[in-house]
Write an enzyme that holds these catalytic residues in place. Sequence first.
Site, short mmCIF file in Angstrom:
data_model
loop_
_atom_site.label_atom_id
_atom_site.label_comp_id
_atom_site.label_asym_id
_atom_site.label_seq_id
_atom_site.Cartn_x
_atom_site.Cartn_y
_atom_site.Cartn_z
N LYS A 197 41.65 44.44 38.17
CA LYS A 197 42.95 44.72 37.80
C LYS A 197 42.98 45.74 36.67
CE LYS A 197 42.40 40.23 36.26
NZ LYS A 197 42.49 38.89 35.74
N ASP A 232 40.34 31.77 34.68
CA ASP A 232 41.79 31.26 34.23
C ASP A 232 42.09 30.29 35.40
OD1 ASP A 232 41.69 33.33 36.22
OD2 ASP A 232 43.58 34.24 35.60
C1 BGC Z 1 39.86 38.18 38.72
C2 BGC Z 1 39.53 36.88 38.87
C3 BGC Z 1 40.71 36.12 38.18
C4 BGC Z 1 42.07 36.56 38.81
C5 BGC Z 1 43.30 36.25 38.18
C6 BGC Z 1 40.98 38.59 39.35
O1 BGC Z 1 41.16 40.04 39.46
O2 BGC Z 1 38.61 38.67 39.61
O3 BGC Z 1 38.42 36.27 38.25
O4 BGC Z 1 40.90 34.70 38.14
O5 BGC Z 1 41.96 38.02 38.80
O6 BGC Z 1 43.61 36.43 37.04
#
Ligand code: BGC
Length: 504
Positions: A197, A232
Site C-alpha cells: 500500500k 485487520d
Molecule cells: C495487506 C494486508 C491487509 C490489506 C487490507 C494489504 O495490502 O497486505 O495485510 O490486510 O492490505 O488492509
Amino acid sequence: MGAITGASPAVGSFLIHRSNRRRTMRARMAVQSSNAISVAPILTGLKNDCATPLPVLRHVADEMTADMRAGLAIDGGSELKMILSYVDSLPSGNEKGLFYALDLGGTNFRVLRVQLGGKDERVIATEFEQVSIPQELMFGTSEELFDFIANGLAKFAEKEGGKFHIPQGRKREIGFTFSFPVKQISIDSGILIKWTKGFAVSGTAGKDVVACLNEAMERRGLDMRVSALVNDTVGTLAGARYWDDDVMVAVILGTGTNACYVERMDAIPKLQGHVSPSARTIINTEWGAFSKGLPLTKFDKDMDAASINPGEQIFEKTISGMYLGEIVRRVLYKMAEAGALFGDSNSDKLSKPFVLGTPDLCAMQQDNSENLEVVGSILSDVVGVKLYCHCMVKSDLTARKMVVDVCDTIVKRGGRLAGAGIVGILHKMEEDSRGLIFGKRTVVAMDGGLYEHYPQYRSYLCDAVTELLGVEKSKNLVIEHTKDGSGIGAALLAATNSKYGHDF
Ligand code: BGC
C-alpha cells in the site's frame, strides 16, 4: 451495470469533435489534430480486456481455491501465503475489562479503548482517536514510524478516565492490528514480510513488529503490553463474530485488500505441532498477492512496472482503492494524448501519477445531473481539464460520458473479481466440510472504504457472487458491512489472550 455504460455513445463511431473556437485559438493543435485518432478503439479495447463474463469469474474463483490449498500445503507453496493467525479461539462475549487497540494499516492510524462488561453488558464504552500519518513517515525509518505511533498511543492513554478503569497492579493490554503481510510467530509476535500500500519504511521488513512497537513504547516511557498481534481482516472477523456466530469469512476492501476465514486445523498440512483446543483457527490468506487468471490490461501492467513493488500484489492492484483511480488516470491520459479525448485542453496535470483518486471516480459515478456537472468539475479541479461547462457543446458532454464509462469499466472489473475471490474461499470451505457453508446461514463480514462508500463497486461484487453461486446457494449467504470492526476485534482478541485471563 452502471447507468453510464448504457448511455454512452456507440463505441465504434465515437470521435471527439473540436469546437471551432478552440481550433482557431491554438495553431499548435493542428499537428496533433492530424494525428488525433478516434478514442473509440481505446475504449473498446479496454472493455474487452477488462471483461469478466461468468467463465472468467469461475476460472478466477477456481484458481483462488487451488492457490489456497497450495498455500496451506507448504510455506511458499503458492502466491497466497495462507498465514496462521494463532487466533484459535474467537471472542465468546464473556470478555471483561479495559483493553486498548492500535490499528496501523493505511494513511491513518487509530487508537481505541474499550471497556468490556461480559455477557450481560457487552461493550460498556468505547473511545477512539485517529491520527493521519505524515507522508514522509511512510518512506522514513522504522524507528521514526514506531516512535510516532507510540507517541500517539501515549497521548491517548493519558486521557483515560470516566467509564474506563484498570484494576490496580495490571498493565494495560493492547490488541495491535497491523495490516501488512506478517509471518506470525505466536499470537503476540510476527515478522514483517514486506510493506504494501505504498509504504516503504526502511528497517522493518524481517523484524518482529511487536518488538519494534515495544522498543518505541519503552523509549516513550509507556508501560503497556501487546497481547495480540492481528491482521485487520482477523480483527474484523473477531469483531463481527462477537455479535454473530455465523461469521466465517472477513474481507477488507479499502486502500488495500485481503481476506481471512475460519479453517479446520486438520485441513492445514503445513501445520506441524501447533494444536488448537477448538480444532479451528483463522487463516489470513493475504489474497492481495494472488494473480492467476486475472484479466489485465496494458494500463495495469504499466502501473505495476512503475510501482514500488513491481510484480507483487497484483490482485490488490486490480481491485483495491489505492489503485482504481490510478488505472483510470492512465486510460484517460492515453485517450487524451492519442485520441484527443479532451480536445485541445491541456492534460499536463493528468500525466501525474495518482492525481486521480478512487473517491473521485466514485463521485463521478454518482453524478446524475444532465450535463454531468460533477464530472466536469472533477476533471477541471483534479485533472486540470476544462470542458467548458458554461457553453456545453456536444463533444464536451460526450467526453464526460466517456470518462464515466472508463471509471465504470475499471470499477466493474474490480468489484466482480473481488466477488470471485470471495466465492473461491467459500468453495474451499464447502469442499472440506459439506453443507457447513452453503447448507446454513453463512456471513461474510466486509469492511473498508471502497466497499462502504462505492455503491457501484458493492453491487458489482454482489452480482458476481450471485452469478457464481446461483440463487439457491446465495440465499444462505449474508454479505454484511462491519464498520470499524477490526479495532474492537483487536481489543477483544487482546482480552481473549490476556495474560490475566478475563475473570475479574
Ligand atoms: C495487506 C494486508 C491487509 C490489506 C487490507 C494489504 O495490502 O497486505 O495485510 O490486510 O492490505 O488492509
